[in-house]
Scaffold this motif. Structure first.
Motif, PDB file in Angstrom:
ATOM      1  N   ARG A 209     -17.826   4.124  -4.024  1.00 30.68           N
ATOM      2  CA  ARG A 209     -17.537   2.695  -3.907  1.00 30.68           C
ATOM      3  C   ARG A 209     -18.129   1.904  -5.069  1.00 30.68           C
ATOM      4  NH1 ARG A 209     -16.259   0.735   1.179  1.00 30.68           N
ATOM      5  NH2 ARG A 209     -17.813  -0.898   1.048  1.00 30.68           N
TER       6      ARG A 209
ATOM      7  N   ASN B 138     -15.597   1.477  -8.166  1.00 29.64           N
ATOM      8  CA  ASN B 138     -14.698   0.318  -8.300  1.00 29.64           C
ATOM      9  C   ASN B 138     -15.370  -0.974  -7.814  1.00 29.64           C
ATOM     10  OD1 ASN B 138     -14.523   0.509  -5.553  1.00 29.64           O
ATOM     11  ND2 ASN B 138     -12.293   0.599  -5.464  1.00 29.64           N
TER      12      ASN B 138
ATOM     13  N   LEU C 106     -16.814  -1.906  -5.195  1.00 25.95           N
ATOM     14  CA  LEU C 106     -16.861  -2.406  -3.818  1.00 25.95           C
ATOM     15  C   LEU C 106     -18.325  -2.529  -3.414  1.00 25.95           C
ATOM     16  CD1 LEU C 106     -13.954  -0.650  -1.871  1.00 25.95           C
ATOM     17  CD2 LEU C 106     -14.122  -3.013  -2.632  1.00 25.95           C
TER      18      LEU C 106
ATOM     19  N   ARG D  86      -9.935  -2.873 -11.616  1.00 27.56           N
ATOM     20  CA  ARG D  86      -9.480  -2.252 -10.368  1.00 27.56           C
ATOM     21  C   ARG D  86      -7.996  -1.892 -10.407  1.00 27.56           C
ATOM     22  NH1 ARG D  86     -12.795  -6.342  -6.759  1.00 27.56           N
ATOM     23  NH2 ARG D  86     -14.663  -5.121  -6.304  1.00 27.56           N
TER      24      ARG D  86
ATOM     25  N   MET E 202      -7.712   3.344  -4.683  1.00 25.11           N
ATOM     26  CA  MET E 202      -8.703   3.792  -3.691  1.00 25.11           C
ATOM     27  C   MET E 202      -8.011   4.075  -2.368  1.00 25.11           C
ATOM     28  SD  MET E 202     -12.440   3.140  -3.150  1.00 25.11           S
ATOM     29  CE  MET E 202     -13.433   3.580  -1.766  1.00 25.11           C
TER      30      MET E 202
ATOM     31  N   PHE F 214      -8.929   4.965   1.660  1.00 23.02           N
ATOM     32  CA  PHE F 214     -10.061   4.823   2.571  1.00 23.02           C
ATOM     33  C   PHE F 214      -9.955   5.783   3.763  1.00 23.02           C
ATOM     34  CE2 PHE F 214      -9.331   0.849   0.410  1.00 23.02           C
ATOM     35  CZ  PHE F 214     -10.584   0.394   0.071  1.00 23.02           C
TER      36      PHE F 214
ATOM     37  N   ASN G 118      -6.736   1.415   6.191  1.00 25.90           N
ATOM     38  CA  ASN G 118      -6.721  -0.008   5.833  1.00 25.90           C
ATOM     39  C   ASN G 118      -5.366  -0.496   5.353  1.00 25.90           C
ATOM     40  OD1 ASN G 118      -9.385   0.241   6.446  1.00 25.90           O
ATOM     41  ND2 ASN G 118     -10.147  -0.052   4.380  1.00 25.90           N
ATOM     42  N   LEU G 119      -4.305  -0.049   6.015  1.00 30.62           N
ATOM     43  CA  LEU G 119      -2.996  -0.643   5.747  1.00 30.62           C
ATOM     44  C   LEU G 119      -3.009  -2.069   6.286  1.00 30.62           C
ATOM     45  CD1 LEU G 119      -0.492   2.242   6.624  1.00 30.62           C
ATOM     46  CD2 LEU G 119      -1.416   1.605   4.395  1.00 30.62           C
ATOM     47  N   PHE G 120      -2.114  -2.920   5.757  1.00 27.66           N
ATOM     48  CA  PHE G 120      -2.061  -4.304   6.219  1.00 27.66           C
ATOM     49  C   PHE G 120      -1.113  -4.382   7.425  1.00 27.66           C
ATOM     50  CE2 PHE G 120      -2.484  -4.703   1.429  1.00 27.66           C
ATOM     51  CZ  PHE G 120      -3.865  -4.705   1.473  1.00 27.66           C
ATOM     52  N   PRO G 121      -1.650  -4.632   8.618  1.00 28.04           N
ATOM     53  CA  PRO G 121      -0.824  -4.501   9.827  1.00 28.04           C
ATOM     54  C   PRO G 121       0.287  -5.547   9.943  1.00 28.04           C
ATOM     55  CG  PRO G 121      -2.988  -5.387  10.361  1.00 28.04           C
ATOM     56  CD  PRO G 121      -3.044  -4.968   8.923  1.00 28.04           C
TER      57      PRO G 121
ATOM     58  N   ARG H 148       0.631   3.341  -1.634  1.00 31.63           N
ATOM     59  CA  ARG H 148       0.277   1.964  -1.969  1.00 31.63           C
ATOM     60  C   ARG H 148      -0.646   1.917  -3.184  1.00 31.63           C
ATOM     61  NH1 ARG H 148      -3.014  -1.561   2.387  1.00 31.63           N
ATOM     62  NH2 ARG H 148      -4.613  -0.034   1.846  1.00 31.63           N
ATOM     63  N   ALA H 149      -1.629   2.827  -3.204  1.00 37.01           N
ATOM     64  CA  ALA H 149      -2.547   2.858  -4.344  1.00 37.01           C
ATOM     65  C   ALA H 149      -1.815   3.281  -5.616  1.00 37.01           C
ATOM     66  CB  ALA H 149      -3.705   3.807  -4.047  1.00 37.01           C
TER      67      ALA H 149
ATOM     68  N   MET I 216       0.260   0.850  -8.151  1.00 44.42           N
ATOM     69  CA  MET I 216      -0.352   0.100  -9.252  1.00 44.42           C
ATOM     70  C   MET I 216      -0.504   0.965 -10.501  1.00 44.42           C
ATOM     71  SD  MET I 216      -0.806  -3.006  -8.380  1.00 44.42           S
ATOM     72  CE  MET I 216      -2.082  -3.746  -9.391  1.00 44.42           C
TER      73      MET I 216
ATOM     74  N   GLN J 225      -9.830  -4.530   5.426  1.00 47.06           N
ATOM     75  CA  GLN J 225      -8.658  -5.251   4.922  1.00 47.06           C
ATOM     76  C   GLN J 225      -8.978  -5.920   3.587  1.00 47.06           C
ATOM     77  OE1 GLN J 225      -5.411  -5.647   6.426  1.00 47.06           O
ATOM     78  NE2 GLN J 225      -6.177  -3.825   7.448  1.00 47.06           N
TER      79      GLN J 225
ATOM     80  N   ALA K 182      -9.436  -3.176   0.962  1.00 45.98           N
ATOM     81  CA  ALA K 182      -8.163  -2.622   0.503  1.00 45.98           C
ATOM     82  C   ALA K 182      -7.493  -3.588  -0.473  1.00 45.98           C
ATOM     83  CB  ALA K 182      -7.246  -2.350   1.697  1.00 45.98           C
TER      84      ALA K 182
ATOM     85  N   SER L 242      -9.423  -3.629  -3.760  1.00 48.23           N
ATOM     86  CA  SER L 242      -9.306  -2.367  -4.502  1.00 48.23           C
ATOM     87  C   SER L 242      -7.942  -2.244  -5.172  1.00 48.23           C
ATOM     88  CB  SER L 242      -9.548  -1.164  -3.578  1.00 48.23           C
ATOM     89  OG  SER L 242      -8.394  -0.882  -2.818  1.00 48.23           O
ATOM     90  N   LEU L 243      -6.956  -3.016  -4.685  1.00 48.51           N
ATOM     91  CA  LEU L 243      -5.637  -3.000  -5.325  1.00 48.51           C
ATOM     92  C   LEU L 243      -5.567  -3.978  -6.499  1.00 48.51           C
ATOM     93  CD1 LEU L 243      -3.419  -2.814  -2.129  1.00 48.51           C
ATOM     94  CD2 LEU L 243      -3.463  -1.117  -3.950  1.00 48.51           C
TER      95      LEU L 243
END
Lengths: 242, 228
Positions: free
Chosen positions: A47, A50, A52, A78, A83, A85, A89-92, A151-152, A155, B126, B129, B132-133
């Motif tokens: 962590r 990057n 965090l 970044r 990254m 996890f 940690n997907l966006f619901p 998703r990662a 980018m 959240q 994530a 980090s993007l």
């Protein structure tokens, strides 16, 4: 290339020392797997790469940029660091397509069509092209993690960091995620992986770092670390898990 | 005169004579308008105050905390009188606008706490994530945290609207344009408290009952959608 130089990190105002002066180098295209007992600092180290977690002292230089320097635009850094996890940690509130295209559209200012086309390619690559319009809640854990990887990747990062990517999965779903990671490794991606999957480490890693007590106690090829560990702590740890 | 006749006379004088039912209707309209305007404007104020309280910039934090603290620590009626007779004393605004502003400033402090709790209840993963993007802190807040927060706090906001419908009755201190005001105007004509006040109470009750039933339905449906 990542240079980690004399990195220190503590929590609770210095009471809890997690990283105690780590110095290491990761080559471009190299696959490094971090193993070690819980609390040894593996995730914290990952962590820090990057930011965090912000290290207390020491520096991290990625492809010539000192990311720990105060003037560095960390958002820019970044963009090159993907990254993944433990808990996905997907966006619901967003569909799978929106999960993948959000950052390319908002950060890289890609046109929506271009980002969506790229997302479909990535979905195909992780074997979930039929899930573009689904929501995270409709997916299994293994599928969620494959989406998180896609998703990662959207980018176009140069380096991928994995923080125990299979630890929250049911056993039968571990394989599908590791397959995607192995494929990624074959493409020549630089990867830093914290994991308990020793099979994966053996198969994919160029080097294994064994961490304990805030330091890298032993490192080498998987064969050297797993078959002929020199350090007593490594031997003890491996005897418990293998 | 028997009792039935007395009731029917009272109801006639309160609601029918001179078209007084229109007063109640217009009063109810203003009550709903003021409440809705206050909750919407209060939401904007509340979001700003919540972000201020969560901010790392010290002066913003202080201002937002002071606002929430003062508003929650003083009576609504005192705030309303200060706004009407002091702050807007020399500004010619219609009382319902001043009322809506007053209740918005009042409600904003309570909504700020709802929003703050909502933001804090979103999993830290959240934010991580998003960051980090490569999304900035503001982008992460706008595209990831706030949409989830708003969805989670929607029931609490609807509840705040229902509370406001009742609270706005104190607007009578500055003007009689609301539902209770209509009852008071009728009482001024008929010299009878019973029917206007009971009438107003029944109307408040029915409107709130309808709204809270709708709210419960929507909430149940949202919960079901989440279990999909």
């Amino acid at each position: 290339m990542i240079y980690i130089n004399n990195l220190y990190k503590s929590f609770k105002n210095g009471e809890l020392k997690i990283l105690k002066g780590i110095t290491e180098t990761i080559e471009t295209g190299e696959k490094v797997v971090l193993i070690g007992p819980s609390g040894s600092g593996k995730s914290t180290l990952l962590r820090c790469i990057n930011l965090l977690e912000v290290p207390d002292s020491g520096s991290i230089v990625i492809d010539g940029t000192d990311i720990t320097a105060p003037k560095t635009d960390i958002n820019k850094v970044r963009e090159n660091l993907g990254m993944v996890f433990q808990h996905f940690n997907l966006f619901p509130h967003l569909s799978i397509m929106e999960n993948i295209t959000l950052a390319p559209i908002k950060v890289k200012k890609q046109p929506k069509e271009q980002a969506q086309q790229r997302a479909l390619e990535l979905l195909k690559r992780v074997g979930l092209e039929d899930k573009a319009d689904s929501y995270p809640i409709q997916l299994s854990g293994g599928q969620k993690q494959r989406i998180a990887i896609a998703r990662a990747l959207a980018m176009d990062p140069k380096i991928m960091l994995f923080d125990e990517p299979t630890s929250a999965l049911d056993p039968e779903m571990v394989g599908e995620v590791l397959e995607v990671m192995k494929e990624l490794a074959q493409y020549g991606m630089t990867m830093v992986v914290v994991t308990h999957e020793m099979g994966f480490a053996r198969e994919v890693a160029d080097r294994v770092w064994f961490m304990d007590d805030g330091n890298i106690q032993e490192q080498g090829t998987p064969e050297a670390v797993f078959e002929h560990p020199k350090n007593e702590r490594t031997q003890l740890f491996l005897s418990k898990i293998l | 005169m028997n009792i039935l006749q007395s009731i029917s006379n009272g109801l006639y004088a309160t609601f029918v004579k001179d078209g007084r039912w229109e007063w109640f209707l217009s009063g109810l309209g203003y009550t709903l308008l003021i409440s809705l305007a206050a909750v919407l404007l209060g939401l904007i104020i509340g979001i700003l105050a919540a972000l201020g309280k969560l901010s790392r910039i010290k002066p913003l934090k202080w201002i937002a905390s002071l606002y929430v603290d003062v508003i929650r620590g003083t009576p609504t009626m005192v705030q309303l009188l200060i706004i009407y007779f002091i702050i807007f004393a020399h500004v010619n605004l219609s009382p319902w606008i001043v009322g809506a502003l007053g209740f918005a400033i009042n409600s904003g402090a309570y909504i700020a706490e709802i929003v703050r709790g909502g933001i804090l209840s979103i999993d830290k993963g959240q934010t991580e994530a998003g960051r980090s993007l490569g999304l900035s802190q503001a982008q992460t807040m706008m595209f990831i945290i706030m949409p989830q927060t708003m969805k989670n706090i929607l029931p609490a906001l609807a509840n705040e609207f229902i509370v406001l419908i009742k609270e706005t009755a104190v607007i009578g201190m500055i003007s009689n344009i609301d539902l209770l005001g209509a009852a008071k105007k009728v009482q001024g004509r008929t010299y009878d408290y019973l029917y206007p006040l009971l009438g107003a109470a029944v109307i408040y009750y029915v409107v709130i009952k309808i709204l809270s039933t709708c709210l419960n339905r929507v909430e149940a449906r949202m919960r079901k959608a989440d279990e999909r």
